[in-house]
Design an enzyme around this catalytic site. Structure first.
Site, PDB file in Angstrom:
ATOM      1  N   ASP A 179      57.740  78.076 -45.135  1.00  0.00           N
ATOM      2  CA  ASP A 179      56.948  77.200 -45.986  1.00  0.00           C
ATOM      3  C   ASP A 179      56.407  78.061 -47.134  1.00  0.00           C
ATOM      4  O   ASP A 179      55.869  79.157 -46.888  1.00  0.00           O
ATOM      5  CB  ASP A 179      55.803  76.617 -45.139  1.00  0.00           C
ATOM      6  CG  ASP A 179      55.401  75.217 -45.558  1.00  0.00           C
ATOM      7  OD1 ASP A 179      56.260  74.433 -45.991  1.00  0.00           O
ATOM      8  OD2 ASP A 179      54.193  74.909 -45.448  1.00  0.00           O
TER       9      ASP A 179
ATOM     10  N   CYS B 207      57.555  69.959 -38.976  1.00  0.00           N
ATOM     11  CA  CYS B 207      58.743  70.568 -39.568  1.00  0.00           C
ATOM     12  C   CYS B 207      59.921  70.613 -38.596  1.00  0.00           C
ATOM     13  O   CYS B 207      61.068  70.459 -39.010  1.00  0.00           O
ATOM     14  CB  CYS B 207      58.393  71.934 -40.130  1.00  0.00           C
ATOM     15  SG  CYS B 207      57.232  71.783 -41.517  1.00  0.00           S
TER      16      CYS B 207
ATOM     17  N   LYS C 185      60.960  76.463 -48.533  1.00  0.00           N
ATOM     18  CA  LYS C 185      60.798  75.028 -48.802  1.00  0.00           C
ATOM     19  C   LYS C 185      59.371  74.748 -49.219  1.00  0.00           C
ATOM     20  O   LYS C 185      58.460  75.512 -48.913  1.00  0.00           O
ATOM     21  CB  LYS C 185      61.181  74.217 -47.561  1.00  0.00           C
ATOM     22  CG  LYS C 185      60.326  74.541 -46.350  1.00  0.00           C
ATOM     23  CD  LYS C 185      60.835  73.829 -45.115  1.00  0.00           C
ATOM     24  CE  LYS C 185      59.976  74.131 -43.904  1.00  0.00           C
ATOM     25  NZ  LYS C 185      58.586  73.699 -44.019  1.00  0.00           N
TER      26      LYS C 185
ATOM     27  N   ASP D  95      59.314  78.043 -39.567  1.00  0.00           N
ATOM     28  CA  ASP D  95      57.952  78.280 -40.074  1.00  0.00           C
ATOM     29  C   ASP D  95      57.064  79.139 -39.171  1.00  0.00           C
ATOM     30  O   ASP D  95      55.888  78.828 -38.950  1.00  0.00           O
ATOM     31  CB  ASP D  95      57.244  76.941 -40.313  1.00  0.00           C
ATOM     32  CG  ASP D  95      57.827  76.153 -41.484  1.00  0.00           C
ATOM     33  OD1 ASP D  95      58.840  76.597 -42.050  1.00  0.00           O
ATOM     34  OD2 ASP D  95      57.274  75.092 -41.803  1.00  0.00           O
TER      35      ASP D  95
ATOM     36  N   HIS E  74      49.308  73.163 -54.725  1.00  0.00           N
ATOM     37  CA  HIS E  74      50.371  72.273 -54.258  1.00  0.00           C
ATOM     38  C   HIS E  74      49.832  70.880 -53.924  1.00  0.00           C
ATOM     39  O   HIS E  74      48.703  70.733 -53.442  1.00  0.00           O
ATOM     40  CB  HIS E  74      51.042  72.883 -53.020  1.00  0.00           C
ATOM     41  CG  HIS E  74      52.293  72.187 -52.602  1.00  0.00           C
ATOM     42  ND1 HIS E  74      52.371  71.411 -51.479  1.00  0.00           N
ATOM     43  CD2 HIS E  74      53.525  72.146 -53.179  1.00  0.00           C
ATOM     44  CE1 HIS E  74      53.601  70.927 -51.379  1.00  0.00           C
ATOM     45  NE2 HIS E  74      54.315  71.361 -52.391  1.00  0.00           N
TER      46      HIS E  74
HETATM   47 ZN   LIG Z   1      53.294  73.318 -46.068  1.00  0.00          ZN
END
Ligand SMILES: [Zn+2]
Length: 212
Positions: free
Chosen positions: A55, A160, A115, A17, A61
């Site tokens: 990401d 993450c 992801k 990320d 979201h």
């Molecule tokens: Zn995120």
């Protein structure tokens, strides 16, 4: 750790990320996140196999506080799969914030794992989404390619990177976290919890200089 861990053909560097929104000036900036760039770039030259995670959320979201009226970023709510921290809107598909940081320079990376692209599930781990059941396909990629050990670096150490390390371990891969090539957010004790979790799993935690 012993100095000079030799990197071989069954090792993967997983770079987590390193995107504009997670770096200073971004919408969910990890403090000093940009400092990892030269370390990660240098590390990557040592590894024949490198994968990047990205990401990659749709607008609206579930993990965005803005999707929950009356809620603020960094509050925790309960969703279908358990607790979920709410974040500022970040890494929205196709926006500049979702792009890799321009200083990231790993042209030989063989895979980008996106992801968090399902609206109703967040995904910290590079292996499973936050329901801990929906796979990203990375474990299958590693097995098909004969890769057995995963070295982790990137952002954020306590989200993450942590969840990716735990899931790599759970999938039977050897795991090495290169801690000085990571930076943490540290929300509600998450940094300490990460150190405890990695220690409990027996995860090797090393520095860039330990990698030969
Ligand atoms: Zn995120």
């Amino acid at each position: 750790m012993a100095n000079g861990i030799a990197v071989g053909d069954d090792d993967l560097l997983l770079v987590v990320d390193i995107q504009n929104d997670f770096c200073p000036g971004g919408r969910l900036a990890v403090p000093r996140g940009d400092e990892v760039m030269p370390l990660v770039n240098r590390l990557a030259t040592i590894f024949p196999h490198v994968a990047l995670t990205q990401d990659w959320h749709p607008a609206g979201h579930l993990s965005f506080a803005s999707s929950h009226p009356g809620r603020n970023p960094f509050e925790t709510i309960t969703v279908s799969y358990g607790p979920q921290i709410l974040w500022p809107d970040h890494c929205v598909q196709g926006t500049p914030g979702a792009e890799f940081h321009p200083a990231l320079n790993i042209p030989h990376a063989g895979l980008v794992v996106r992801k968090g692209f399902r609206r109703a599930i967040d995904s910290y781990s590079a292996f499973f989404e936050n329901d801990r059941r929906t796979p990203t396909g990375l474990a299958g990629y590693l097995r098909e390619r004969g890769l057995k050990r995963v070295f982790l670096a990137g952002l954020a150490f306590d989200f993450c990177v942590r969840y990716s390390a735990e899931d790599a371990h759970g999938q039977g891969f050897a795991v090495v976290v290169i801690e000085d090539a990571c930076r943490a957010i540290d929300v509600e004790g998450s940094l300490q919890a990460t150190r405890q979790s990695l220690a409990a799993l027996g995860t090797a935690v090393i520095t860039v200089n330990d990698v030969a």
